[in-house]
Structure formats: C-alpha cells, structure tokens
Design a protein around this motif. Structure first.
Motif, PDB file in Angstrom:
ATOM      1  N   MET A 247       0.847  -1.180   0.000  1.00 44.42           N
ATOM      2  CA  MET A 247       0.000   0.000   0.000  1.00 44.42           C
ATOM      3  C   MET A 247       0.893   1.243   0.000  1.00 44.42           C
ATOM      4  O   MET A 247       1.795   1.371   0.807  1.00 44.42           O
ATOM      5  N   THR A 248       0.640   2.165  -0.915  1.00 48.12           N
ATOM      6  CA  THR A 248       1.455   3.369  -1.007  1.00 48.12           C
ATOM      7  C   THR A 248       0.848   4.485  -0.169  1.00 48.12           C
ATOM      8  O   THR A 248      -0.368   4.588  -0.036  1.00 48.12           O
ATOM      9  N   ALA A 249       1.723   5.297   0.371  1.00 46.37           N
ATOM     10  CA  ALA A 249       1.268   6.434   1.175  1.00 46.37           C
ATOM     11  C   ALA A 249       0.748   7.528   0.258  1.00 46.37           C
ATOM     12  O   ALA A 249       1.241   7.716  -0.852  1.00 46.37           O
ATOM     13  N   LEU A 250      -0.244   8.233   0.712  1.00 45.84           N
ATOM     14  CA  LEU A 250      -0.772   9.362  -0.050  1.00 45.84           C
ATOM     15  C   LEU A 250       0.239  10.496  -0.047  1.00 45.84           C
ATOM     16  O   LEU A 250       0.881  10.772   0.971  1.00 45.84           O
ATOM     17  N   LYS A 251       0.353  11.165  -1.179  1.00 45.57           N
ATOM     18  CA  LYS A 251       1.253  12.315  -1.292  1.00 45.57           C
ATOM     19  C   LYS A 251       0.639  13.496  -0.553  1.00 45.57           C
ATOM     20  O   LYS A 251      -0.535  13.802  -0.727  1.00 45.57           O
ATOM     21  N   ARG A 252       1.454  14.140   0.269  1.00 46.91           N
ATOM     22  CA  ARG A 252       0.987  15.349   0.947  1.00 46.91           C
ATOM     23  C   ARG A 252       0.950  16.496  -0.051  1.00 46.91           C
ATOM     24  O   ARG A 252       1.851  16.636  -0.866  1.00 46.91           O
ATOM     25  N   PRO A 253      -0.098  17.323  -0.007  1.00 44.46           N
ATOM     26  CA  PRO A 253      -0.150  18.482  -0.902  1.00 44.46           C
ATOM     27  C   PRO A 253       1.019  19.429  -0.639  1.00 44.46           C
ATOM     28  O   PRO A 253       1.502  19.537   0.493  1.00 44.46           O
ATOM     29  N   GLN A 254       1.460  20.102  -1.681  1.00 41.47           N
ATOM     30  CA  GLN A 254       2.547  21.074  -1.592  1.00 41.47           C
ATOM     31  C   GLN A 254       1.963  22.465  -1.777  1.00 41.47           C
ATOM     32  O   GLN A 254       1.402  22.767  -2.833  1.00 41.47           O
ATOM     33  N   PHE A 255       2.058  23.301  -0.740  1.00 38.52           N
ATOM     34  CA  PHE A 255       1.592  24.683  -0.803  1.00 38.52           C
ATOM     35  C   PHE A 255       2.776  25.603  -1.034  1.00 38.52           C
ATOM     36  O   PHE A 255       3.833  25.424  -0.435  1.00 38.52           O
ATOM     37  N   LEU A 256       2.596  26.603  -1.889  1.00 39.37           N
ATOM     38  CA  LEU A 256       3.583  27.664  -2.070  1.00 39.37           C
ATOM     39  C   LEU A 256       2.964  28.936  -1.513  1.00 39.37           C
ATOM     40  O   LEU A 256       1.933  29.408  -2.011  1.00 39.37           O
ATOM     41  N   VAL A 257       3.574  29.482  -0.469  1.00 42.76           N
ATOM     42  CA  VAL A 257       3.091  30.699   0.180  1.00 42.76           C
ATOM     43  C   VAL A 257       4.000  31.851  -0.238  1.00 42.76           C
ATOM     44  O   VAL A 257       5.219  31.773  -0.093  1.00 42.76           O
ATOM     45  N   VAL A 258       3.372  32.925  -0.765  1.00 41.45           N
ATOM     46  CA  VAL A 258       4.120  34.073  -1.279  1.00 41.45           C
ATOM     47  C   VAL A 258       3.602  35.340  -0.604  1.00 41.45           C
ATOM     48  O   VAL A 258       2.467  35.753  -0.823  1.00 41.45           O
ATOM     49  N   ASP A 259       4.434  35.934   0.234  1.00 42.48           N
ATOM     50  CA  ASP A 259       4.051  37.177   0.919  1.00 42.48           C
ATOM     51  C   ASP A 259       5.318  37.832   1.433  1.00 42.48           C
ATOM     52  O   ASP A 259       6.234  37.141   1.893  1.00 42.48           O
ATOM     53  N   ASP A 260       5.379  39.152   1.376  1.00 40.90           N
ATOM     54  CA  ASP A 260       6.562  39.852   1.861  1.00 40.90           C
ATOM     55  C   ASP A 260       6.528  40.077   3.372  1.00 40.90           C
ATOM     56  O   ASP A 260       7.520  40.495   3.956  1.00 40.90           O
ATOM     57  N   GLU A 261       5.409  39.801   3.999  1.00 40.67           N
ATOM     58  CA  GLU A 261       5.276  39.962   5.451  1.00 40.67           C
ATOM     59  C   GLU A 261       5.640  38.637   6.141  1.00 40.67           C
ATOM     60  O   GLU A 261       4.907  37.650   6.020  1.00 40.67           O
ATOM     61  N   VAL A 262       6.744  38.637   6.856  1.00 45.16           N
ATOM     62  CA  VAL A 262       7.241  37.420   7.500  1.00 45.16           C
ATOM     63  C   VAL A 262       6.202  36.838   8.467  1.00 45.16           C
ATOM     64  O   VAL A 262       5.990  35.626   8.506  1.00 45.16           O
ATOM     65  N   ALA A 263       5.525  37.688   9.215  1.00 46.07           N
ATOM     66  CA  ALA A 263       4.535  37.207  10.184  1.00 46.07           C
ATOM     67  C   ALA A 263       3.372  36.495   9.477  1.00 46.07           C
ATOM     68  O   ALA A 263       2.890  35.467   9.962  1.00 46.07           O
ATOM     69  N   MET A 264       2.936  37.007   8.342  1.00 46.66           N
ATOM     70  CA  MET A 264       1.849  36.378   7.604  1.00 46.66           C
ATOM     71  C   MET A 264       2.289  35.034   7.022  1.00 46.66           C
ATOM     72  O   MET A 264       1.540  34.059   7.048  1.00 46.66           O
ATOM     73  N   VAL A 265       3.503  34.987   6.514  1.00 50.66           N
ATOM     74  CA  VAL A 265       4.030  33.732   5.987  1.00 50.66           C
ATOM     75  C   VAL A 265       4.080  32.685   7.096  1.00 50.66           C
ATOM     76  O   VAL A 265       3.676  31.538   6.906  1.00 50.66           O
ATOM     77  N   ARG A 266       4.546  33.085   8.251  1.00 53.42           N
ATOM     78  CA  ARG A 266       4.633  32.154   9.381  1.00 53.42           C
ATOM     79  C   ARG A 266       3.244  31.688   9.816  1.00 53.42           C
ATOM     80  O   ARG A 266       3.044  30.512  10.098  1.00 53.42           O
TER      81      ARG A 266
END
Length: 93
Positions: free
Chosen positions: A1-20
């Motif tokens: 049985m193969t494991a499901l692939k986890r989705p890959q999110f790309l987060v783009v923002d110049d505000e470090v706090a929002m990215v975190r």
C-alpha cells in the motif's frame, strides 16, 4: 500500500509574520514552501517546484500577487491560486 502524497503549498508574501501564520495553518494539511516575493516564487516554480496550490498576497514591493496570478495562469494553468489582501476597498479586493 502506497502512502498518499501530501499536498505542496507555495506561500508568497513579503510579510514574515503572515508567511509564518499561513505555514502554521497549512503545515497539518501538507508541505509548505515559503517565499517572500513574486520573483522568488517564479524562480521556485521554474526550478521544478510541484505546487498543488499557491497562496499569495496582492501587494508586494517587487511585483504584485496579481502579476503572479497572470504568470501562473499562462505557464502552470493546473495550479490553483488563492489571492489575499489586507485592503478593505472593494475595487482592490
């Protein structure tokens, strides 16, 4: 049985706090790649990052999230893009 692939999110923002914050919210759902500008995002995609979803801010210094949306629609039309904004004005939103 193969494991499901986890989705890959790309987060783009110049505000470090929002990215975190987005990383903390998305990490339980999948893997998160964080970048802080549109040029960094296009570079990551050009290097072969296989994003399942891109989350971007509208207002950033070098290029806007709407410019990133245009690039993604042309080069990577299969990737959904979520565009965020802190602006409360209806035209900008």
């Amino acid at each position: 049985m193969t494991a499901l692939k986890r989705p890959q999110f790309l987060v783009v923002d110049d505000e470090v706090a929002m990215v975190r914050l987005l990383e903390l919210l998305l990490r339980p759902l999948g893997d998160v790649t964080k970048v802080y500008s549109v040029p960094e995002a296009t570079e990551a995609l050009g290097r072969g990052l296989k994003a399942d979803c891109i989350i971007t801010d509208v207002c950033m210094p070098e290029a806007s999230g709407l410019e990133l949306l245009d690039i993604v629609r042309k080069k990577y039309p299969e990737i959904p893009v979520v565009v965020m904004t802190a602006f409360s004005s209806v035209p900008q939103a």
